[in-house]
Design a protein around this motif. Structure first.
Motif, short mmCIF file in Angstrom:
data_model
loop_
_atom_site.label_atom_id
_atom_site.label_comp_id
_atom_site.label_asym_id
_atom_site.label_seq_id
_atom_site.Cartn_x
_atom_site.Cartn_y
_atom_site.Cartn_z
N GLY A 19 -25.62 37.29 -80.30
CA GLY A 19 -24.93 37.42 -79.02
C GLY A 19 -24.50 38.86 -78.76
N GLU A 20 -23.86 39.06 -77.63
CA GLU A 20 -23.40 40.41 -77.25
C GLU A 20 -22.39 40.96 -78.25
OE1 GLU A 20 -24.78 42.42 -75.01
OE2 GLU A 20 -26.20 40.77 -74.72
N GLU A 21 -21.51 40.10 -78.75
CA GLU A 21 -20.53 40.57 -79.75
C GLU A 21 -21.24 41.03 -81.02
OE1 GLU A 21 -16.85 38.89 -82.45
OE2 GLU A 21 -17.26 37.89 -80.54
N ASP A 22 -22.27 40.28 -81.42
CA ASP A 22 -23.05 40.69 -82.59
C ASP A 22 -23.70 42.05 -82.35
OD1 ASP A 22 -22.67 38.32 -84.15
OD2 ASP A 22 -24.22 37.31 -82.97
N LYS A 23 -24.27 42.24 -81.18
CA LYS A 23 -24.93 43.52 -80.88
C LYS A 23 -23.94 44.67 -80.90
CE LYS A 23 -28.36 41.16 -78.07
NZ LYS A 23 -28.83 40.91 -76.71
N GLN A 24 -22.74 44.43 -80.38
CA GLN A 24 -21.71 45.47 -80.40
C GLN A 24 -21.32 45.80 -81.84
OE1 GLN A 24 -20.50 47.50 -78.13
NE2 GLN A 24 -19.21 48.45 -79.68
N ARG A 25 -21.16 44.78 -82.65
CA ARG A 25 -20.80 45.01 -84.06
C ARG A 25 -21.92 45.75 -84.80
NH1 ARG A 25 -16.57 40.82 -86.31
NH2 ARG A 25 -15.07 41.22 -84.67
#
Length: 184
Positions: A19-25
């Motif tokens: 997800g987007e949170e994973d990509k940010q991390r």
């Protein structure tokens, strides 16, 4: 071919679920790993050179090509969009390995070594570890997808064996192997 890659990527992406949170991390985690990219690649190359299969891989693909692929793969782990373009870029590694005649078990064992070298740079209690593991899993699956598409193309175009015939041959061979092993 692009249709096979597209379908495979969609399936793998649904399964892995970045997800987007994973990509940010992942972008945040890149600060721990990517500054060491050249050192990590050098360690990987050194490890591969000590192993006969790894040395053959380096010889068949060329040292500079392997270094470039590893560097690109590491960057893609942390900065990919996980879209069709990213999937095609990663799947090309699988095409390259298959085209060079690298056996899939050899490829997977060597990529596991590479994966360990990357993941070991992430602190175990880090919130970045799970997204990095997901990204590595996604990219390994895409590399194998590219390898498999290349292999399917080889059977279809060169040997004239389409996927249906290949699957039937595979089923017959599996039955023979299981019989030889005494498995019912």
């Amino acid at each position: 071919m692009q249709d096979l890659i597209s379908k495979g990527c969609a399936e793998i992406s649904r399964y892995v679920g970045l997800g987007e949170e994973d990509k940010q991390r992942l972008r945040e985690a890149s600060q721990f790993v990517l500054p060491q990219k050249d050192k990590i690649v050098a360690e990987i190359i050194e490890g591969l050179q000590k192993d006969p299969e790894g040395a053959n891989l380096l010889q068949s693909l060329g040292l500079d090509n392997v270094k470039a692929m590893l560097g690109q793969w590491m960057t893609a782990i942390f900065y990919g969009n996980y879209d069709m373009d990213h999937c095609m870029a990663i799947s090309k590694m699988g095409f390259t390995f298959a085209g060079a005649g690298i056996p899939l078990p050899t490829l997977l064992s060597k990529l596991a070594f590479v994966t360990h070298q990357v993941i070991s740079r992430i602190p175990k209690d880090s919130p970045y570890l799970a997204p990095v593991l997901k990204s590595v899993h996604w990219s390994l699956r895409i590399i194998v997808l590219g390898y498999d598409v290349m292999r399917q193309r080889l059977f279809d175009k060169v040997l004239g064996i389409n996927e249906g015939v290949y699957k039937r041959l595979q089923a017959v061979t599996l039955k023979d192997i299981m019989k030889e092993l005494g498995v019912k």
